[in-house]
Motif scaffolding. Sequence first.
Motif, mmCIF file in Angstrom:
data_model
loop_
_atom_site.group_PDB
_atom_site.id
_atom_site.type_symbol
_atom_site.label_atom_id
_atom_site.label_comp_id
_atom_site.label_asym_id
_atom_site.label_seq_id
_atom_site.Cartn_x
_atom_site.Cartn_y
_atom_site.Cartn_z
ATOM 1 N N LYS A 33 0.977 -1.222 0.026
ATOM 2 C CA LYS A 33 0.063 0.121 0.060
ATOM 3 C C LYS A 33 1.062 1.202 0.269
ATOM 4 C CE LYS A 33 -4.100 -1.699 0.248
ATOM 5 N NZ LYS A 33 -5.245 -1.564 -0.951
ATOM 6 N N TYR A 34 0.976 2.251 -1.112
ATOM 7 C CA TYR A 34 1.265 3.421 -0.957
ATOM 8 C C TYR A 34 0.545 4.654 -0.999
ATOM 9 C CZ TYR A 34 4.262 -0.169 -3.487
ATOM 10 O OH TYR A 34 5.135 -1.233 -3.853
ATOM 11 N N LYS A 35 1.270 5.661 -0.478
ATOM 12 C CA LYS A 35 0.593 6.886 -0.444
ATOM 13 C C LYS A 35 0.263 7.431 -1.927
ATOM 14 C CE LYS A 35 2.699 8.533 3.778
ATOM 15 N NZ LYS A 35 3.749 9.825 4.501
ATOM 16 N N MET A 36 -0.895 8.063 -2.031
ATOM 17 C CA MET A 36 -1.093 8.597 -3.498
ATOM 18 C C MET A 36 -0.481 9.967 -3.580
ATOM 19 S SD MET A 36 -4.812 9.611 -5.258
ATOM 20 C CE MET A 36 -5.308 10.964 -4.310
ATOM 21 N N GLY A 37 0.392 10.099 -4.442
ATOM 22 C CA GLY A 37 1.202 11.123 -4.681
ATOM 23 C C GLY A 37 1.048 11.952 -5.912
ATOM 24 N N LEU A 38 1.497 13.212 -5.728
ATOM 25 C CA LEU A 38 1.206 14.114 -6.964
ATOM 26 C C LEU A 38 2.764 14.572 -7.242
ATOM 27 C CD1 LEU A 38 -0.746 15.844 -8.735
ATOM 28 C CD2 LEU A 38 -0.992 17.303 -6.833
ATOM 29 N N GLN A 39 3.028 14.722 -8.530
ATOM 30 C CA GLN A 39 3.992 15.561 -8.848
ATOM 31 C C GLN A 39 3.651 17.215 -9.056
ATOM 32 O OE1 GLN A 39 6.663 17.730 -9.987
ATOM 33 N NE2 GLN A 39 7.914 15.631 -10.003
ATOM 34 N N LEU A 40 4.334 17.829 -8.376
ATOM 35 C CA LEU A 40 3.663 19.270 -8.229
ATOM 36 C C LEU A 40 3.827 20.246 -9.478
ATOM 37 C CD1 LEU A 40 4.578 19.931 -4.356
ATOM 38 C CD2 LEU A 40 2.359 19.266 -5.481
ATOM 39 N N PHE A 41 4.785 19.543 -10.629
ATOM 40 C CA PHE A 41 4.847 20.166 -11.781
ATOM 41 C C PHE A 41 3.365 20.414 -12.166
ATOM 42 C CE2 PHE A 41 5.251 20.210 -16.389
ATOM 43 C CZ PHE A 41 6.121 21.215 -16.463
ATOM 44 N N THR A 42 2.418 19.564 -11.947
ATOM 45 C CA THR A 42 1.211 19.694 -12.551
ATOM 46 C C THR A 42 0.422 21.030 -12.078
ATOM 47 O OG1 THR A 42 0.894 17.125 -12.167
ATOM 48 C CG2 THR A 42 -1.184 18.547 -12.637
ATOM 49 N N ILE A 43 0.610 21.493 -10.907
ATOM 50 C CA ILE A 43 0.132 22.388 -10.366
ATOM 51 C C ILE A 43 1.170 23.544 -10.060
ATOM 52 C CG2 ILE A 43 -2.115 21.504 -9.852
ATOM 53 C CD1 ILE A 43 -0.855 21.125 -6.818
ATOM 54 N N HIS A 44 2.248 23.727 -11.049
ATOM 55 C CA HIS A 44 3.339 24.363 -10.615
ATOM 56 C C HIS A 44 3.236 26.193 -10.490
ATOM 57 C CE1 HIS A 44 7.635 25.500 -10.318
ATOM 58 N NE2 HIS A 44 7.462 26.656 -11.116
ATOM 59 N N LYS A 45 2.147 26.733 -11.275
ATOM 60 C CA LYS A 45 1.931 27.901 -11.088
ATOM 61 C C LYS A 45 1.050 28.028 -9.927
ATOM 62 C CE LYS A 45 -0.332 31.717 -13.471
ATOM 63 N NZ LYS A 45 -0.949 32.251 -14.792
#
Length: 299
Positions: A33-45
């Motif tokens: 089981k892993y934490k759901m992660g987000l690459q913050l480049f998606t919402i960089h602005k």
Amino acid sequence: MKMNRRKFLESAGMLGTIAALPLSGFSMFEQPKYKMGLQLFTIHKDMTQAPLLTLKAVKEMGYADCETFGFDSEKCSFYGLKASEFKKILEDLDITASSGHYGFSSYLTKPQDELMRFVDRCIKGALDLDMKYITWPWIAPEQRTIDNFKLMANKLNVIGEQVKHAGLGFAYHHHDFEFIDHDGENGFDIILNETDSSLVKLQMDMYWVMHSSTLTPKELVDNQPGRYVMWHIKDMDKVTRDYTELGNGSIDYVEILPDPIKSGLEFYYLEQGGNFAYSPMKSAADDAAYFKKHLQRYL
């Protein structure tokens, strides 16, 4: 009286159910089981304009881990905040930052001592945030030659040793250009074959594999088991082949996801690099909702 595993399953009526499960490589007893992660480049602005409010919204979407983008090595800062200030925001929101993309590209041809000083600053920033991995994410278009891939492989080994000595992991993130054929050679094979697997791990971008590689994610893992410690998960538009929100595109993740244990997976990040239907934040929310409903059961 001790009961062995088979008798326990029989008594619980579960053995027949397990036998009927597809041989997908995932075990209901060993499934990680892993934490759901987000690459913050998606919402960089959004992150550069209002990091606290943006991360609060990210938390509400269900993300519990993130990968940073945009480290200022001179100020040791993330998104305009000192590393210690950014760490406090993450702690208050109970979000981790397990990896970061750092700007190594401009150091590809610089003297070794300059590179090592930059790596030291990256290490400090990563340690301040309790990261587990420092990741090399990209090289500039003019750098994408076979000779430079060979030069980069050497640099990756040097950085990997320095980062490992600091107690962190080091990884390389690919795009499409590594798979381009140059008279029978390509950058991806050079990176795989000319770097030390104990020093240089790999961050597999599923979108770019499906977009540009002749191999599938499962085949890549079969060829280098245990080395793909991180994944990027994003979808591909059915017509333009550009990025799109999860579930709107052509990638069947139920079909293509490798066995995370065989991969060596430690962290994964949802990402969308552009082509947003409405806005980056809306896409991040839609990606999270789709992932939780359709894919999280596998991870």
